[in-house]
Design a protein around this motif. Structure first.
Motif, short mmCIF file in Angstrom:
data_model
loop_
_atom_site.label_atom_id
_atom_site.label_comp_id
_atom_site.label_asym_id
_atom_site.label_seq_id
_atom_site.Cartn_x
_atom_site.Cartn_y
_atom_site.Cartn_z
N MET A 14 76.03 -24.30 48.92
CA MET A 14 75.77 -24.41 50.35
C MET A 14 75.92 -25.87 50.80
N ALA A 15 75.41 -26.82 50.01
CA ALA A 15 75.51 -28.23 50.37
C ALA A 15 76.97 -28.68 50.40
N GLU A 16 77.79 -28.20 49.46
CA GLU A 16 79.21 -28.54 49.47
C GLU A 16 79.90 -27.99 50.70
N ARG A 17 79.55 -26.74 51.06
CA ARG A 17 80.16 -26.13 52.24
C ARG A 17 79.79 -26.90 53.50
N VAL A 18 78.52 -27.24 53.62
CA VAL A 18 78.08 -28.01 54.79
C VAL A 18 78.73 -29.39 54.79
N GLY A 19 78.76 -30.04 53.64
CA GLY A 19 79.38 -31.37 53.54
C GLY A 19 80.84 -31.36 53.91
N ASN A 20 81.54 -30.28 53.60
CA ASN A 20 82.95 -30.18 53.93
C ASN A 20 83.19 -29.91 55.41
N SER A 21 82.14 -29.58 56.15
CA SER A 21 82.30 -29.29 57.58
C SER A 21 82.09 -30.53 58.45
N ILE A 22 81.75 -31.66 57.83
CA ILE A 22 81.56 -32.91 58.57
C ILE A 22 82.87 -33.68 58.56
N HIS A 23 83.35 -34.03 59.74
CA HIS A 23 84.64 -34.72 59.88
C HIS A 23 84.44 -36.06 60.57
N SER A 24 85.35 -36.99 60.34
CA SER A 24 85.31 -38.26 61.07
C SER A 24 86.15 -38.17 62.34
N THR A 25 87.03 -37.17 62.39
CA THR A 25 87.86 -36.96 63.57
C THR A 25 87.47 -35.65 64.25
N ILE A 26 87.93 -35.49 65.45
CA ILE A 26 87.58 -34.30 66.25
C ILE A 26 88.65 -33.23 66.02
N PRO A 27 88.27 -32.11 65.37
CA PRO A 27 89.25 -31.04 65.14
C PRO A 27 89.77 -30.46 66.46
N HIS A 28 90.95 -29.87 66.43
CA HIS A 28 91.58 -29.35 67.64
C HIS A 28 90.68 -28.34 68.36
N ALA A 29 90.09 -27.40 67.62
CA ALA A 29 89.22 -26.40 68.26
C ALA A 29 88.03 -27.06 68.94
N ALA A 30 87.52 -28.14 68.34
CA ALA A 30 86.40 -28.86 68.93
C ALA A 30 86.82 -29.58 70.21
N ARG A 31 88.05 -30.04 70.26
CA ARG A 31 88.56 -30.70 71.47
C ARG A 31 88.53 -29.73 72.64
N GLU A 32 89.07 -28.54 72.42
CA GLU A 32 89.08 -27.53 73.48
C GLU A 32 87.65 -27.18 73.90
N PHE A 33 86.77 -27.01 72.92
CA PHE A 33 85.38 -26.67 73.20
C PHE A 33 84.73 -27.74 74.08
N LEU A 34 84.87 -29.01 73.72
CA LEU A 34 84.26 -30.09 74.50
C LEU A 34 84.74 -30.11 75.94
N GLU A 35 86.03 -29.91 76.14
CA GLU A 35 86.60 -30.02 77.48
C GLU A 35 86.26 -28.84 78.39
N GLU A 36 85.69 -27.78 77.83
CA GLU A 36 85.29 -26.61 78.62
C GLU A 36 83.83 -26.65 79.05
N GLN A 37 83.07 -27.61 78.56
CA GLN A 37 81.63 -27.60 78.76
C GLN A 37 81.18 -28.12 80.12
N LEU A 38 79.98 -27.64 80.53
CA LEU A 38 79.35 -28.05 81.78
C LEU A 38 78.33 -29.17 81.56
N MET A 39 77.93 -29.37 80.29
CA MET A 39 76.89 -30.37 80.02
C MET A 39 77.03 -30.90 78.60
N VAL A 40 76.51 -32.10 78.41
CA VAL A 40 76.30 -32.67 77.09
C VAL A 40 74.93 -33.35 77.10
N VAL A 41 74.31 -33.37 75.95
CA VAL A 41 73.05 -34.09 75.78
C VAL A 41 73.37 -35.31 74.93
#
Length: 165
Positions: free
Chosen positions: A10-37
């Protein structure tokens, strides 16, 4: 330690999900949002959470590590002071309440004349376990009270005022 605790995979899986760059799917997600904290720490070491809200598209991914937020903190919000210097350490959390999707950027930020610039250090999805599904609504044209609330105690309060729930 993780192996002894039986959580190594589980720790390896979680560790592999941390990126230094913004993945493409995350870019689309961010640009669709109404708010950020935006989480920050002031000069006295106090932790703050600042809600920035606008129309979808107010968060723009400029390149694989840079995000521009076209919103300003309300007057009196400690985030404004934190952003005065370049390289302020902040955490940006984007939450899509209807789907419970979350994205977090651990980053450095600075305020420029055309927005808040965030440079990602770590980008990862957060677990939605404690997020309740809800559908944000607009205020119906009514102006919401623009004020910053400060409190030294943690309370269970609604995320949105009744006018936009």
């Amino acid at each position: 330690m993780q192996e002894r605790a039986g959580v190594r995979s589980m720790a390896e899986r979680v560790g592999n999900s941390i990126h230094s760059t913004i993945p493409h799917a995350a870019r689309e997600f961010l640009e669709e949002q109404l708010m950020v904290v935006v989480g920050s720490v002031d000069a006295d070491g106090r932790v703050w959470a600042s809600l920035l809200v606008s129309e979808p598209g107010f968060v723009r991914v400029l390149d694989e590590r840079t995000v521009r937020i076209d919103a300003t903190p309300l007057p009196g919000d400690p985030l404004e002071e934190v952003l005065q210097g370049a390289g302020a350490k902040v955490g940006v959390l984007s939450i899509d309440l209807p789907t419970r999707r979350l994205l977090r950027l651990s980053s450095e930020a600075e305020r420029r004349p055309d927005g808040i610039y965030v440079r990602s250090c770590q980008v990862y999805a957060n677990c939605p376990k404690y997020i309740q599904i809800c559908e944000p609504r607009t205020s119906g044209g009514r102006r919401l009270e623009d004020r910053v609330r400060s409190d030294s105690n943690l309370h269970s309060r609604p995320l949105f005022p009744p006018a936009i729930r």
